[in-house]
Enzyme design. Structure first.
Site, PDB file in Angstrom:
ATOM      1  N   ASP A   1       0.845  -1.198   0.000  1.00  0.00           N
ATOM      2  CA  ASP A   1       0.000   0.000   0.000  1.00  0.00           C
ATOM      3  C   ASP A   1       0.877   1.243   0.000  1.00  0.00           C
ATOM      4  O   ASP A   1       2.065   1.159  -0.271  1.00  0.00           O
ATOM      5  CB  ASP A   1      -0.932  -0.012   1.220  1.00  0.00           C
ATOM      6  CG  ASP A   1      -2.160  -0.867   0.979  1.00  0.00           C
ATOM      7  OD1 ASP A   1      -2.995  -0.456   0.164  1.00  0.00           O
ATOM      8  OD2 ASP A   1      -2.264  -1.946   1.596  1.00  0.00           O
TER       9      ASP A   1
ATOM     10  N   HIS B   1       2.700   1.786  -3.171  1.00  0.00           N
ATOM     11  CA  HIS B   1       2.210   2.894  -3.996  1.00  0.00           C
ATOM     12  C   HIS B   1       3.012   4.175  -3.827  1.00  0.00           C
ATOM     13  O   HIS B   1       2.588   5.217  -4.288  1.00  0.00           O
ATOM     14  CB  HIS B   1       0.749   3.208  -3.665  1.00  0.00           C
ATOM     15  CG  HIS B   1      -0.164   2.032  -3.777  1.00  0.00           C
ATOM     16  ND1 HIS B   1      -1.413   2.016  -3.226  1.00  0.00           N
ATOM     17  CD2 HIS B   1       0.009   0.826  -4.369  1.00  0.00           C
ATOM     18  CE1 HIS B   1      -1.986   0.842  -3.475  1.00  0.00           C
ATOM     19  NE2 HIS B   1      -1.134   0.109  -4.160  1.00  0.00           N
TER      20      HIS B   1
END
Ligand SMILES: *[C@@H]1O[C@H](CO)[C@@H](O)[C@H](O)[C@H]1NC(C)=O
Ligand SMILES: *[C@@H]1O[C@H](CO)[C@@H](O)[C@H](O)[C@H]1NC(C)=O
Ligand SMILES: *[C@@H]1O[C@H](CO)[C@@H](O)[C@H](O)[C@H]1NC(C)=O
Ligand SMILES: *[C@@H]1O[C@H](CO)[C@@H](O)[C@H](O)[C@H]1NC(C)=O
Length: 269
Positions: free
Chosen positions: A233, A256
């Site tokens: 994430d 990310h």
């Protein structure tokens, strides 16, 4: 007449008591620095159990309270071994600066009911001059929680505990700490100022859900250096009202990267 037996029994009792104390977190200490104290060590007992195993929460909490109310700077030492711990509140304000030397491997309960109604596993709240270091690990044991997590669909993620929350923390430093397998975000820094995070390691498998590395909201002068973040994430995410956020020499991925303002859908930032 039974003096041998009695001596034997007394010895046995002493050893047995020593073992009991050891197993109850008696090795968690406060060391105080200042005129009144010279490396004074205190022994602590503990209480409840997490997932059926001994739980060091009580021992750590009472040691923290003693350190936090000390008028001299002090250090809480969490020694190098495994510590089963339920939700922990390191609550300030404290009377002087406090360091927490986490040398051990902290293990969260797997069962989400153990956290109800808290949205964190560990929180540091309203503390000025905090230092957390020691090379220790906070293992959130999140895999069961990820398999049950449907907040991506429902938008309701509030109940999942964040490994480490720093709320209202100022002029502080967090270094050489590892956060593993959080049930939700790994770290959340809220309403904080002038905090340096240095050499932080954050790890969760790519399939873990919503396990952002470090989320920062309503904070200023947060300096993150030498972080190594692998969660699948966001490595660092910024919520509303954050200024002067500095991220230097971070290793990020798989994940990310750094995201700004994507967190509006969650209620608990
Ligand atoms: C910022 O925090 C550090 C501790 O990490 C402290 O030494 C320093 O004095 C603080 N800066 C200000 C301006 O308060
Ligand atoms: C970074 O932290 C780890 C523990 O998480 C420690 O083993 C290592 O020595 C630290 N690195 C530096 C440069 O201090
Ligand atoms: C961030 O912290 C590092 C390590 O303490 C320091 O070298 C660097 O100057 C700081 N950067 C800022 C912008 O405060
Ligand atoms: C960045 O970190 C790596 C290892 O974590 C280190 O080898 C390198 O020297 C660092 N670079 C700077 C500019 O601090």
């Amino acid at each position: 007449m039974d003096s041998k037996f009695t001596i034997g029994a007394v010895c046995f009792m002493i050893i047995w008591l020593a073992l009991i104390r050891k197993s109850q977190g008696a090795d968690i200490n406060v060391i105080k620095y200042g005129a009144a104290y010279q490396k004074k060590k205190k022994k602590k007992k503990n209480g409840a159990k997490a997932d059926g195993k001994p739980d060091d929460r009580q021992a750590i909490t009472s040691t923290w309270k003693e350190a936090c109310t000390s008028t001299d700077p002090s250090t809480v030492v969490i020694p190098k071994r495994k510590h089963m711990v339920g939700p922990l509140n390191f609550q300030g304000p404290c009377k002087a600066s406090v360091s927490i030397l986490v040398q051990g491997y902290m293990v969260a309960p797997i069962d989400l009911n153990k956290f109800n109604p808290q949205d964190h596993w560990t929180v540091f709240q309203n503390i000025d001059g905090l230092m957390v270091s020691g090379g220790g690990t906070f293992d959130g044991q999140g895999s069961l929680a990820w398999s049950q997590n449907n907040c991506a669909k429902t938008g309701i993620c509030d109940s999942l505990p964040i490994n480490l929350r720093f709320t209202g923390v100022t002029n502080s430093k967090i270094q050489d700490i590892t956060s593993l397998n959080s049930k939700s975000f790994h770290m959340n820094i809220l309403n904080s100022k002038n905090v340096t995070l240095q050499n932080i390691t954050i790890n969760a498998p790519g399939k873990s859900l919503n396990t952002d590395g470090i989320h920062i909201g309503r904070s200023s002068r947060i300096n993150i250096t030498h972080a190594d973040i692998k969660t699948g994430d966001d490595c660092v995410s910024l919520g509303d009202g954050s200024q002067q956020i500095n991220v230097e020499n971070m290793t990020c991925g798989p994940g990310h990267g750094i995201s700004v303002g994507s967190l509006g859908k969650y209620h608990n930032e």
